[in-house]
Write a protein that holds these residues in place. Sequence first.
Motif, mmCIF file in Angstrom:
data_model
loop_
_atom_site.group_PDB
_atom_site.id
_atom_site.type_symbol
_atom_site.label_atom_id
_atom_site.label_comp_id
_atom_site.label_asym_id
_atom_site.label_seq_id
_atom_site.Cartn_x
_atom_site.Cartn_y
_atom_site.Cartn_z
ATOM 1 N N VAL A 102 -13.788 -14.674 1.687
ATOM 2 C CA VAL A 102 -13.561 -13.194 2.586
ATOM 3 C C VAL A 102 -12.768 -12.438 2.196
ATOM 4 C CG1 VAL A 102 -13.283 -12.428 4.998
ATOM 5 C CG2 VAL A 102 -15.036 -14.565 4.533
ATOM 6 N N PRO A 103 -12.807 -11.166 1.577
ATOM 7 C CA PRO A 103 -11.688 -10.438 0.897
ATOM 8 C C PRO A 103 -10.928 -9.914 2.473
ATOM 9 C CG PRO A 103 -13.805 -9.517 0.584
ATOM 10 C CD PRO A 103 -14.152 -10.614 1.374
ATOM 11 N N VAL A 104 -9.690 -9.758 1.939
ATOM 12 C CA VAL A 104 -8.796 -9.169 3.206
ATOM 13 C C VAL A 104 -8.180 -7.811 2.582
ATOM 14 C CG1 VAL A 104 -6.712 -9.679 4.806
ATOM 15 C CG2 VAL A 104 -8.220 -11.437 3.727
ATOM 16 N N VAL A 105 -8.344 -6.799 3.418
ATOM 17 C CA VAL A 105 -7.848 -5.507 2.850
ATOM 18 C C VAL A 105 -6.747 -5.359 3.577
ATOM 19 C CG1 VAL A 105 -8.299 -3.133 2.759
ATOM 20 C CG2 VAL A 105 -10.253 -4.621 2.589
ATOM 21 N N SER A 106 -5.664 -4.842 2.757
ATOM 22 C CA SER A 106 -4.312 -4.504 3.213
ATOM 23 C C SER A 106 -4.327 -2.750 3.905
ATOM 24 C CB SER A 106 -3.348 -4.568 2.399
ATOM 25 O OG SER A 106 -2.041 -3.778 2.703
ATOM 26 N N LEU A 107 -4.137 -2.437 5.015
ATOM 27 C CA LEU A 107 -3.713 -1.278 5.279
ATOM 28 C C LEU A 107 -2.208 -0.691 5.354
ATOM 29 C CD1 LEU A 107 -5.118 1.510 6.440
ATOM 30 C CD2 LEU A 107 -4.924 0.637 8.846
ATOM 31 N N ASN A 108 -1.770 -0.050 4.469
ATOM 32 C CA ASN A 108 -0.558 0.131 4.297
ATOM 33 C C ASN A 108 -0.429 1.544 3.655
ATOM 34 O OD1 ASN A 108 0.422 0.152 1.166
ATOM 35 N ND2 ASN A 108 -0.996 -1.580 1.511
ATOM 36 N N LEU A 109 0.750 2.084 3.950
ATOM 37 C CA LEU A 109 1.211 3.385 3.077
ATOM 38 C C LEU A 109 2.326 3.153 2.326
ATOM 39 C CD1 LEU A 109 0.659 5.908 6.353
ATOM 40 C CD2 LEU A 109 -0.699 5.379 4.483
ATOM 41 N N SER A 110 2.690 2.114 2.005
ATOM 42 C CA SER A 110 3.873 1.811 1.296
ATOM 43 C C SER A 110 3.622 1.552 -0.145
ATOM 44 C CB SER A 110 4.524 0.774 1.983
ATOM 45 O OG SER A 110 4.690 0.561 3.165
ATOM 46 N N GLY A 111 2.247 1.599 -0.672
ATOM 47 C CA GLY A 111 2.250 1.196 -1.835
ATOM 48 C C GLY A 111 2.032 -0.374 -2.172
ATOM 49 N N LEU A 112 1.913 -1.049 -1.046
ATOM 50 C CA LEU A 112 1.755 -2.515 -1.334
ATOM 51 C C LEU A 112 0.461 -2.789 -1.945
ATOM 52 C CD1 LEU A 112 3.402 -3.169 1.967
ATOM 53 C CD2 LEU A 112 4.236 -3.932 -0.105
ATOM 54 N N GLU A 113 -0.460 -3.899 -1.456
ATOM 55 C CA GLU A 113 -1.662 -4.378 -2.091
ATOM 56 C C GLU A 113 -2.714 -3.089 -2.089
ATOM 57 O OE1 GLU A 113 -3.223 -7.452 0.131
ATOM 58 O OE2 GLU A 113 -1.503 -8.730 -0.449
ATOM 59 N N LYS A 114 -3.075 -2.879 -3.420
ATOM 60 C CA LYS A 114 -4.292 -1.966 -3.481
ATOM 61 C C LYS A 114 -5.586 -2.562 -3.851
ATOM 62 C CE LYS A 114 -1.101 1.679 -5.429
ATOM 63 N NZ LYS A 114 0.212 0.955 -5.790
ATOM 64 N N ASN A 115 -6.595 -1.863 -3.469
ATOM 65 C CA ASN A 115 -8.110 -2.273 -3.879
ATOM 66 C C ASN A 115 -8.956 -1.100 -4.302
ATOM 67 O OD1 ASN A 115 -8.298 -5.305 -2.338
ATOM 68 N ND2 ASN A 115 -7.148 -4.143 -0.892
ATOM 69 N N PRO A 116 -9.677 -1.470 -5.285
ATOM 70 C CA PRO A 116 -10.619 -0.371 -5.921
ATOM 71 C C PRO A 116 -11.597 0.240 -4.820
ATOM 72 C CG PRO A 116 -11.143 -2.526 -6.893
ATOM 73 C CD PRO A 116 -9.920 -2.784 -5.947
#
Length: 444
Positions: free
Chosen positions: A127-141
Motif C-alpha cells: 500500500v503506497p504512502v504519500v507524503s504531504l509536505n512543503l519542505s521538498g521531502l519525499e516526492k511522488n510522480p
Amino acid sequence: MAEMLRDKTGRILFTKEMKQDYTILCPQMAQIHFELIVNIFRNCGYNMELLTNNGPNVIQEGLKYVHNDTCYPALVVIGQFMDALKSGKYDLDRTALIITQTGGGCRASNYIHLLRKALKKAGMEHVPVVSLNLSGLEKNPGFSVSISMLRKIIAGLVYGDLLMLLDNQVKPYEINQGESGALVNQWIRQLSDQFNRGEGYTLKQQRQNLNSIAAEFAAIPVKHVPKVRVGIVGEIFVKYSPLGNNELERFLAEQDCEVNVPGILNFALFKVDNRLEDIKLYGGNPMKFHLVNLMMDYLLQMQELLISAVKTQPCFEAPANYAHIKALVKDVIGYGNKMGEGWLLTAEMLELVECGFENIVCTQPFGCLPNHICGKGMIRRIKEIDDRANIVPIDYDPSATRVNQENRIKLMLAVAKEVLNQKIAAQQPEPEASESKEVQQAAV
Ligand code: SF4
C-alpha cells in the motif's frame, strides 16, 4: 494493481497511473477544515476519502503496530489507517494513504516511516504512502501540490477557521438547537461546490463568502446567558481531533461551556515564520527567503480577511492577529522554541486569557516533549503574568481513562464556575436603601 515503482531507497512511489484509479485515505483531524480540504484534493483529480472510523478499536490497532512510547498522535493516526485497511471496505490493491511530514525537528516528520513499518508488519507493504509536505521531502510522480492547489488549501483553512470560530460562538446560545451546526454543514457543501467550479478562492470571492458566512451566523436567534468560557490549546492533533482528545469539545458543551479553539491559520503562519527566522539566524538562499516571505504576506492577508469578516458583525468577537499573538510572548518564551507548537502554544494561552477565556484545557499527548515545555511548563509563568488564568494540562495517551481526564477538567470547571458566580453577583445592582430596610423588616 498498478505496477509498483520504487525509488532508490526501496520506497513504493505513488505513480501517475495510481492517481487515476487509487483511493487515497486521509486521517481525520479538524473536521470542518479537513472536509473542505479533502474536497479540494478531489477537485484537483485525487480520489481522496476522509476517514471517519473511530472508537477503541482504532487505539487498539495503533497499539498493535506502534510502540507505546511513541507520540500519541502517531499511534492514533496509524491506528485509524490500520483499522480502515482491515475493515474490508477498501480494495488494498487500489488504496494509498496520505500523511503529513512537517520537516521540522519533531517526530512528526517520521510518522510516515512508522506507518510503513506498520504496513509491513501487517503484510500490507504494497500500500503506497504519500507524503504531504512543503519542505521538498519525499516526492511522488503521481502527486504534487501546485501553487493553485496551495491557494485553495489555504482558502479551505481560512473558511474552516471562520466556520469553527462562529459555530463555537453561536452554538452554546442558539435558541433552536442544531441551527449553527446545520449552517456549518450547509457552508461546507456550498464551498465545496464553489471549489468544484473553480471558484471561492480569489480574494474577492473569499471576502464575499467570509462576509456572508458571518452575516448568516449573526442571523441565528440566540439567547445570551452567562456561561463558563473555556479555551482549548495544545499539540495540533489532540487539540482538534475528537478521536485524539476523547471528544473534548462535546464534553465541554455538555458541561454548559462556551468553547474557543484557536484556528489553524496561526499554526500555518507560525510554521512559515519559523522558516524566515531560520534564514535570518543561520543564513540561507535569498531566493528561498523571498518566496517564504511572499507566502507569509499571503497568509497574513488571509488572516486580515477573516478578522474583517468577523468584525462586520458586532455580535462576534474577532480573534487577534498573528503580530499581536507573537508580541504577547516577547520576553516570556524565546522565539527559538519552535518544535511542535513551540512558543505559539504559550501565546495562544495568553491570548485566550486576554480575551476572556481564562479557563483553559491544555491538551498534551503522551511522548510530546515540546508541548510539555511550551504548554504545561509555561503555566506558572502565565499565572504570574495574569492571575485570572485557570489552566489544566490534560495528558492523552492510550492508557489514560476518559473518566480521569474528565474529572480533572471538572475540577478546573468548578473553580471557573465559582469565579463566574462571583462576577454575576458583583454585577447585580445594590438594593435600594428603603428596599433593604423593607427586607430587614420582613426578615424580623
Ligand atoms: S509535536 Fe509532540 S506529538 Fe507532535 S511530533 Fe512533536 S513531539 Fe510528537
